[in-house]
Design a protein around this motif. Structure first.
Motif, PDB file in Angstrom:
ATOM      1  N   GLY A  59      42.350  27.368  82.208  1.00 31.81           N
ATOM      2  CA  GLY A  59      41.178  26.513  82.258  1.00 31.81           C
ATOM      3  C   GLY A  59      40.041  27.157  81.486  1.00 31.81           C
ATOM      4  O   GLY A  59      39.791  28.355  81.633  1.00 31.81           O
ATOM      5  N   TRP A  60      39.357  26.355  80.656  1.00 39.17           N
ATOM      6  CA  TRP A  60      38.267  26.869  79.829  1.00 39.17           C
ATOM      7  C   TRP A  60      37.000  26.043  80.052  1.00 39.17           C
ATOM      8  O   TRP A  60      37.066  24.845  80.338  1.00 39.17           O
ATOM      9  CB  TRP A  60      38.633  26.765  78.339  1.00 39.17           C
ATOM     10  N   ASN A  61      35.861  26.707  79.909  1.00 34.56           N
ATOM     11  CA  ASN A  61      34.573  26.027  79.832  1.00 34.56           C
ATOM     12  C   ASN A  61      34.002  26.335  78.465  1.00 34.56           C
ATOM     13  O   ASN A  61      33.920  27.507  78.073  1.00 34.56           O
ATOM     14  CB  ASN A  61      33.623  26.502  80.930  1.00 34.56           C
ATOM     15  N   ILE A  62      33.617  25.302  77.722  1.00 37.02           N
ATOM     16  CA  ILE A  62      33.208  25.507  76.336  1.00 37.02           C
ATOM     17  C   ILE A  62      31.703  25.411  76.139  1.00 37.02           C
ATOM     18  O   ILE A  62      31.219  25.352  75.005  1.00 37.02           O
ATOM     19  CB  ILE A  62      33.921  24.506  75.413  1.00 37.02           C
ATOM     20  N   PHE A  66      32.420  30.456  74.987  1.00 31.58           N
ATOM     21  CA  PHE A  66      33.633  29.991  75.648  1.00 31.58           C
ATOM     22  C   PHE A  66      34.092  31.013  76.674  1.00 31.58           C
ATOM     23  O   PHE A  66      34.039  32.220  76.439  1.00 31.58           O
ATOM     24  CB  PHE A  66      34.744  29.779  74.623  1.00 31.58           C
ATOM     25  N   SER A  67      34.550  30.531  77.798  1.00 29.57           N
ATOM     26  CA  SER A  67      35.020  31.435  78.842  1.00 29.57           C
ATOM     27  C   SER A  67      36.200  30.828  79.571  1.00 29.57           C
ATOM     28  O   SER A  67      36.281  29.614  79.762  1.00 29.57           O
ATOM     29  CB  SER A  67      33.889  31.727  79.847  1.00 29.57           C
ATOM     30  N   VAL A  68      37.124  31.692  79.983  1.00 28.86           N
ATOM     31  CA  VAL A  68      38.264  31.267  80.786  1.00 28.86           C
ATOM     32  C   VAL A  68      37.808  31.175  82.232  1.00 28.86           C
ATOM     33  O   VAL A  68      37.338  32.153  82.813  1.00 28.86           O
ATOM     34  CB  VAL A  68      39.439  32.252  80.647  1.00 28.86           C
ATOM     35  N   THR A  69      37.930  30.000  82.830  1.00 28.47           N
ATOM     36  CA  THR A  69      37.489  29.792  84.208  1.00 28.47           C
ATOM     37  C   THR A  69      38.621  29.924  85.220  1.00 28.47           C
ATOM     38  O   THR A  69      38.383  30.149  86.398  1.00 28.47           O
ATOM     39  CB  THR A  69      36.859  28.395  84.363  1.00 28.47           C
ATOM     40  N   ASP A  70      39.850  29.780  84.743  1.00 27.08           N
ATOM     41  CA  ASP A  70      41.004  29.885  85.631  1.00 27.08           C
ATOM     42  C   ASP A  70      42.236  30.139  84.786  1.00 27.08           C
ATOM     43  O   ASP A  70      42.335  29.641  83.655  1.00 27.08           O
ATOM     44  CB  ASP A  70      41.176  28.603  86.449  1.00 27.08           C
ATOM     45  N   ARG A  90      40.004  17.882  89.323  1.00 28.91           N
ATOM     46  CA  ARG A  90      41.092  18.795  89.673  1.00 28.91           C
ATOM     47  C   ARG A  90      42.245  18.647  88.681  1.00 28.91           C
ATOM     48  O   ARG A  90      42.646  17.533  88.356  1.00 28.91           O
ATOM     49  CB  ARG A  90      41.615  18.517  91.082  1.00 28.91           C
ATOM     50  N   LEU A  91      42.783  19.773  88.250  1.00 27.21           N
ATOM     51  CA  LEU A  91      43.945  19.743  87.380  1.00 27.21           C
ATOM     52  C   LEU A  91      45.172  19.272  88.143  1.00 27.21           C
ATOM     53  O   LEU A  91      45.436  19.715  89.265  1.00 27.21           O
ATOM     54  CB  LEU A  91      44.222  21.132  86.816  1.00 27.21           C
ATOM     55  N   VAL A  92      45.940  18.384  87.543  1.00 27.66           N
ATOM     56  CA  VAL A  92      47.215  17.928  88.082  1.00 27.66           C
ATOM     57  C   VAL A  92      48.251  18.069  86.968  1.00 27.66           C
ATOM     58  O   VAL A  92      47.959  17.746  85.817  1.00 27.66           O
ATOM     59  CB  VAL A  92      47.128  16.462  88.576  1.00 27.66           C
TER      60      VAL A  92
END
Length: 288
Positions: A59-62, A66-70, A90-92
Motif C-alpha cells: 500500500g502506498w500514499n503518494i 511517496f511512502s509505503v503505508t502497508d 479497505r483493500l479486498v
C-alpha cells in the motif's frame, strides 16, 4: 526517501490518440518495489495498492513524498489474482487457488467469502457497495459473473437468452468493472473480447479490438467518471478507450515508452494508472 517511490515528471510527452479524444499527458512515473507489478487499485486521489507475481501486496500514499503505508504477504504463498478497494477504503483481493476473497483491515487479513466450486478472478465494488466477481469452476469449463452483498448472491450472469454460455471456457481470467452508469464491463481473456452488460445482465455491446492489426488480448480494465472504459491490450502494448456506448475514442500507446502494460486503475481525479511488468514502474496519465 525510498527509491521505489521516485517520481519522474514528464509533462511534455504525449500519448497518441484519435482526434476525437483529448490527448492524455504522462504526468508521472513511479518506480515500485515490486519485481513484476501486475495489479493495482486506487482509492481517492492518493492511495494505491500494488501486487506482482509474488505473494506480497504493498500500500502506498503518494501525497508529498511517496511512502509505503502497508506491506504484507497473502498467507497462501501465491500472488493475488486481482485487487479492489471497498467504499470504506479497505483493500479486498481474490485468491484464485484458495477459492477465497480476503479483506485487509487494521493490519489483519480477514476472509470475506469462500467458494467450494468456483475460483474467483477479477473483482470490483459497485457504487452501492456490492461485490462483482468473475469466476470459473475448478475444471475451467464454466465461467460466470456474480454480484454479492456480503455473502449473499444477488445476481448471476452466466447464459444468454438461448441458454448458451456467455463466456469462453479455459484457464484465463475474466475481469470485471462496474461503469458509472451501472453497466457491467467484462474482459473475457479466453475469448479475446470485452462484453458490456446492463445492470440486469443483458448484453449491450461486444468489443473485439478489430481496429488493431495484431491479435487483441484484453486484460484488466477500468472506468472513469465520464463512463469511459479503459482496457489493457497485453498483446499490442495498447490501452483501448471506449465510450459508454462502445465507440472507440482512441488508444494510449508507446509514444512515451510504455511497455508491458498489465494492471490499470482510475483514481478519483480521473488519472489513469498503469503498471508495467517489464520495468516495475507505474505510469500516471492525466487526460482531462
Amino acid at each position: 526517501m525510498d527509491p521505489r517511490g521516485e517520481l519522474e515528471k514528464e509533462p511534455t510527452n504525449i500519448y497518441t490518440l484519435s482526434s476525437s479524444f483529448q490527448k492524455p499527458v504522462l504526468v508521472a512515473t513511479i518506480q515500485t518495489g515490486s519485481d513484476v507489478p501486475r495489479r493495482l487499485a486506487c482509492f481517492g486521489p492518493s492511495e494505491v495498492w500494488i501486487s506482482g507475481i509474488d505473494d506480497v501486496i504493498e500500500g502506498w500514499n503518494i501525497e508529498g513524498e511517496f511512502s509505503v503505508t502497508d506491506i504484507f504477504q497473502t498467507g497462501s504463498g501465491r500472488r493475488p489474482t486481482d485487487l479492489t478497494v471497498n467504499l470504506k477504503g479497505r483493500l479486498v483481493y481474490s485468491d484464485h487457488y484458495q477459492r477465497k476473497i480476503f479483506k485487509r483491515k487494521n493490519g489483519h487479513v480477514k476472509e470475506v467469502i469462500c467458494f467450494r466450486k468456483w475460483r474467483p478472478s477479477g473483482i470490483c465494488y459497485t457504487s452501492k457497495g456490492e461485490l462483482l466477481i468473475g469466476m470459473s469452476n475448478k475444471s475451467y469449463t464454466e465461467k460466470l459473473i456474480r454480484r454479492y452483498s456480503g455473502r449473499k448472491n444477488l445476481q448471476e450472469i452466466h447464459f444468454d437468452n438461448n441458454g448458451n454460455p456467455l463466456f469462453k471456457p479455459g484457464d484465463l481470467a475474466i475481469f470485471v468493472e462496474e461503469n458509472k452508469n451501472t453497466d457491467i464491463c467484462v474482459s473475457d481473456c479466453q475469448a479475446k473480447c470485452v462484453l458490456v452488460f446492463d445492470k440486469s445482465g443483458n448484453v449491450r455491446f461486444k468489443y473485439s479490438g478489430s481496429h488493431v492489426m495484431a491479435e487483441f488480448n484484453p486484460g484488466c480494465l477500468a472506468t472513469d467518471s465520464l463512463c469511459n472504459i479503459f482496457m489493457v491490450d497485453t498483446g499490442n502494448d495498447l490501452i483501448h478507450i471506449l465510450d459508454k456506448c462502445g465507440q472507440l475514442l482512441g488508444f494510449i500507446d508507446d509514444a512515451c515508452g510504455m511497455t508491458g502494460s498489465t494492471g490499470i486503475a482510475v483514481d478519483s481525479e480521473n488519472r489513469v494508472w498503469v503498471t508495467e511488468c517489464h520495468t516495475s514502474k507505474i505510469k500516471v496519465i492525466k487526460y482531462t
